[in-house]
Design a protein around this motif. Structure first.
Motif, PDB file in Angstrom:
ATOM      1  N   ARG A 123      10.166   0.509  -9.377  1.00  0.00           N
ATOM      2  CA  ARG A 123       9.275  -0.423 -10.061  1.00  0.00           C
ATOM      3  C   ARG A 123       7.816  -0.073  -9.786  1.00  0.00           C
ATOM      4  NH1 ARG A 123       6.365  -4.972  -8.785  1.00  0.00           N
ATOM      5  NH2 ARG A 123       7.084  -4.915  -6.633  1.00  0.00           N
ATOM      6  N   VAL A 124       7.497   0.223  -8.529  1.00  0.00           N
ATOM      7  CA  VAL A 124       6.122   0.567  -8.174  1.00  0.00           C
ATOM      8  C   VAL A 124       5.694   1.851  -8.887  1.00  0.00           C
ATOM      9  CG1 VAL A 124       4.609   1.268  -6.286  1.00  0.00           C
ATOM     10  CG2 VAL A 124       6.207  -0.621  -5.966  1.00  0.00           C
ATOM     11  N   GLU A 125       6.588   2.830  -8.973  1.00  0.00           N
ATOM     12  CA  GLU A 125       6.257   4.064  -9.668  1.00  0.00           C
ATOM     13  C   GLU A 125       5.937   3.809 -11.132  1.00  0.00           C
ATOM     14  OE1 GLU A 125       9.459   6.750  -9.085  1.00  0.00           O
ATOM     15  OE2 GLU A 125       8.962   7.170  -6.989  1.00  0.00           O
ATOM     16  N   GLY A 141       0.022 -12.648 -29.246  1.00  0.00           N
ATOM     17  CA  GLY A 141      -1.232 -12.744 -28.513  1.00  0.00           C
ATOM     18  C   GLY A 141      -1.152 -12.004 -27.197  1.00  0.00           C
ATOM     19  N   LEU A 142      -0.110 -12.255 -26.424  1.00  0.00           N
ATOM     20  CA  LEU A 142       0.107 -11.503 -25.195  1.00  0.00           C
ATOM     21  C   LEU A 142       0.691 -10.140 -25.537  1.00  0.00           C
ATOM     22  CD1 LEU A 142       1.714 -14.204 -22.854  1.00  0.00           C
ATOM     23  CD2 LEU A 142      -0.648 -13.391 -22.838  1.00  0.00           C
ATOM     24  N   VAL A 143       0.280  -9.128 -24.796  1.00  0.00           N
ATOM     25  CA  VAL A 143       0.842  -7.792 -24.950  1.00  0.00           C
ATOM     26  C   VAL A 143       1.641  -7.487 -23.687  1.00  0.00           C
ATOM     27  CG1 VAL A 143       0.360  -5.341 -25.242  1.00  0.00           C
ATOM     28  CG2 VAL A 143      -1.047  -7.033 -26.434  1.00  0.00           C
ATOM     29  N   LEU A 144       2.944  -7.282 -23.850  1.00  0.00           N
ATOM     30  CA  LEU A 144       3.829  -7.046 -22.719  1.00  0.00           C
ATOM     31  C   LEU A 144       4.155  -5.566 -22.614  1.00  0.00           C
ATOM     32  CD1 LEU A 144       6.337 -10.024 -23.108  1.00  0.00           C
ATOM     33  CD2 LEU A 144       4.128  -9.960 -21.973  1.00  0.00           C
ATOM     34  N   ASP A 145       3.871  -4.994 -21.452  1.00  0.00           N
ATOM     35  CA  ASP A 145       4.140  -3.587 -21.201  1.00  0.00           C
ATOM     36  C   ASP A 145       5.356  -3.509 -20.287  1.00  0.00           C
ATOM     37  OD1 ASP A 145       4.177  -0.932 -20.348  1.00  0.00           O
ATOM     38  OD2 ASP A 145       2.017  -0.741 -20.636  1.00  0.00           O
ATOM     39  N   GLU A 146       6.511  -3.147 -20.879  1.00  0.00           N
ATOM     40  CA  GLU A 146       7.769  -3.211 -20.142  1.00  0.00           C
ATOM     41  C   GLU A 146       7.975  -2.023 -19.214  1.00  0.00           C
ATOM     42  OE1 GLU A 146      11.219  -4.685 -22.153  1.00  0.00           O
ATOM     43  OE2 GLU A 146      10.028  -5.625 -23.727  1.00  0.00           O
ATOM     44  N   ASP A 147       7.135  -1.008 -19.277  1.00  0.00           N
ATOM     45  CA  ASP A 147       7.189   0.067 -18.293  1.00  0.00           C
ATOM     46  C   ASP A 147       6.412  -0.292 -17.034  1.00  0.00           C
ATOM     47  OD1 ASP A 147       8.830   1.756 -19.657  1.00  0.00           O
ATOM     48  OD2 ASP A 147       7.215   2.961 -20.527  1.00  0.00           O
ATOM     49  N   ARG A 148       5.293  -0.996 -17.225  1.00  0.00           N
ATOM     50  CA  ARG A 148       4.404  -1.278 -16.106  1.00  0.00           C
ATOM     51  C   ARG A 148       4.547  -2.706 -15.565  1.00  0.00           C
ATOM     52  NH1 ARG A 148       0.178   2.353 -15.750  1.00  0.00           N
ATOM     53  NH2 ARG A 148      -1.223   0.799 -14.876  1.00  0.00           N
ATOM     54  N   TYR A 149       5.462  -3.489 -16.145  1.00  0.00           N
ATOM     55  CA  TYR A 149       5.608  -4.894 -15.751  1.00  0.00           C
ATOM     56  C   TYR A 149       4.239  -5.592 -15.801  1.00  0.00           C
ATOM     57  CZ  TYR A 149      10.308  -3.710 -14.222  1.00  0.00           C
ATOM     58  OH  TYR A 149      11.616  -3.290 -14.194  1.00  0.00           O
ATOM     59  N   GLU A 150       3.572  -5.409 -16.912  1.00  0.00           N
ATOM     60  CA  GLU A 150       2.203  -5.870 -17.059  1.00  0.00           C
ATOM     61  C   GLU A 150       2.063  -6.684 -18.338  1.00  0.00           C
ATOM     62  OE1 GLU A 150      -1.466  -3.275 -16.079  1.00  0.00           O
ATOM     63  OE2 GLU A 150      -1.208  -3.089 -18.239  1.00  0.00           O
ATOM     64  N   VAL A 151       1.249  -7.738 -18.288  1.00  0.00           N
ATOM     65  CA  VAL A 151       0.928  -8.528 -19.472  1.00  0.00           C
ATOM     66  C   VAL A 151      -0.577  -8.471 -19.677  1.00  0.00           C
ATOM     67  CG1 VAL A 151       0.882 -10.651 -18.081  1.00  0.00           C
ATOM     68  CG2 VAL A 151       1.025 -10.813 -20.554  1.00  0.00           C
TER      69      VAL A 151
END
Length: 234
Positions: A123-125, A141-151
């Motif tokens: 996950r950290v990588e 409105g929100l952009v979800l990045d499923e590789d980086r676990y980022e919104v």
């Protein structure tokens, strides 16, 4: 290309035989390992040289594991897996609310611990990959990045724990639709661990707090009393 440096795991465990077994299994998986038995020594050690992951026992001499976790989260985002012999659900929830990334209950199979450690390190990588190599999708409105676990929203980004991100993805897939706690549990934990619906409430609480803090008080997730939760895009 030179080989990647071995990941360092800090085992905080006062049961020496158990800690030795874990160390052997982790070293067999090509990881560097350090062991600490006194809870009071953990925070200074992490400040001096942060490991790549911490296996943190709940009951320790010198200082309680939950107290250690709480302080670590004031200055470090190092992955923390709580290890505990207490099976009461409140302890598990409290550990997650304080910022632990995962937990595992004694007794356990060392191979399971190694698998959990590897999952957190992967996950950290993914979180540290260059932004250009990730797959992001807009969710109202929100952009979800499923590789980086980022919104992301506009020009701001917020990284979430695996559980928080999975929960947000599950809700965002069905905007405006109420999702029950039972259904959200299935999205959160795909390894059939025994948890109660309060786990969902705990993750929602943390997720709302983080979203509101980063995105001007907006929480995006509504509670539907007695039923569950829904995502309301703005």
């Amino acid at each position: 290309m030179s080989p990647a440096a071995a990941k360092t795991v800090l085992i905080v465990e006062d049961e020496t035989p158990l800690a030795v077994v874990l160390e052997e299994y982790l070293r067999a998986s090509a990881m560097e390992v350090e062991r600490i038995e006194d809870g009071a020594a953990v925070v200074p050690r992490v400040r001096e040289a942060p490991p790549d992951l911490i296996l943190l026992d709940l009951m320790l001499p010198g200082r309680d594991g939950l107290e250690i976790c709480r302080e670590l989260r004031t200055f470090s985002s190092v992955p923390i897996i709580m290890v505990t012999a207490r099976v009461e659900e409140i302890d598990r929830l409290l550990g997650l609310e304080l910022g632990a990334d995962d937990y595992i209950c004694k007794p356990f199979a060392p191979r399971e611990v190694v698998a959990r450690v590897k999952a957190q390190l992967r996950r950290v990588e993914m979180l540290t990959r260059p932004a250009g190599k990730t797959d992001a999708q807009s969710r109202g409105g929100l952009v979800l990045d499923e590789d980086r676990y980022e919104v992301r929203l506009d020009d701001r980004a917020l990284r979430l724990t695996v559980g928080e991100f999975r929960l947000l993805v599950a809700l965002c897939r069905h905007p405006g639709r109420i999702m029950s706690r039972t259904r959200l549990l299935d999205e959160l934990y795909d390894d059939h661990r025994v948890v109660t619906e309060r786990s969902v409430d705990s993750h929602v609480k943390n997720l709302r707090r983080k979203l509101a803090s980063e995105f001007d008080g907006r929480q995006f997730i509504e509670s539907v009393y007695g039923v569950g939760y829904r995502y309301e895009p703005e």
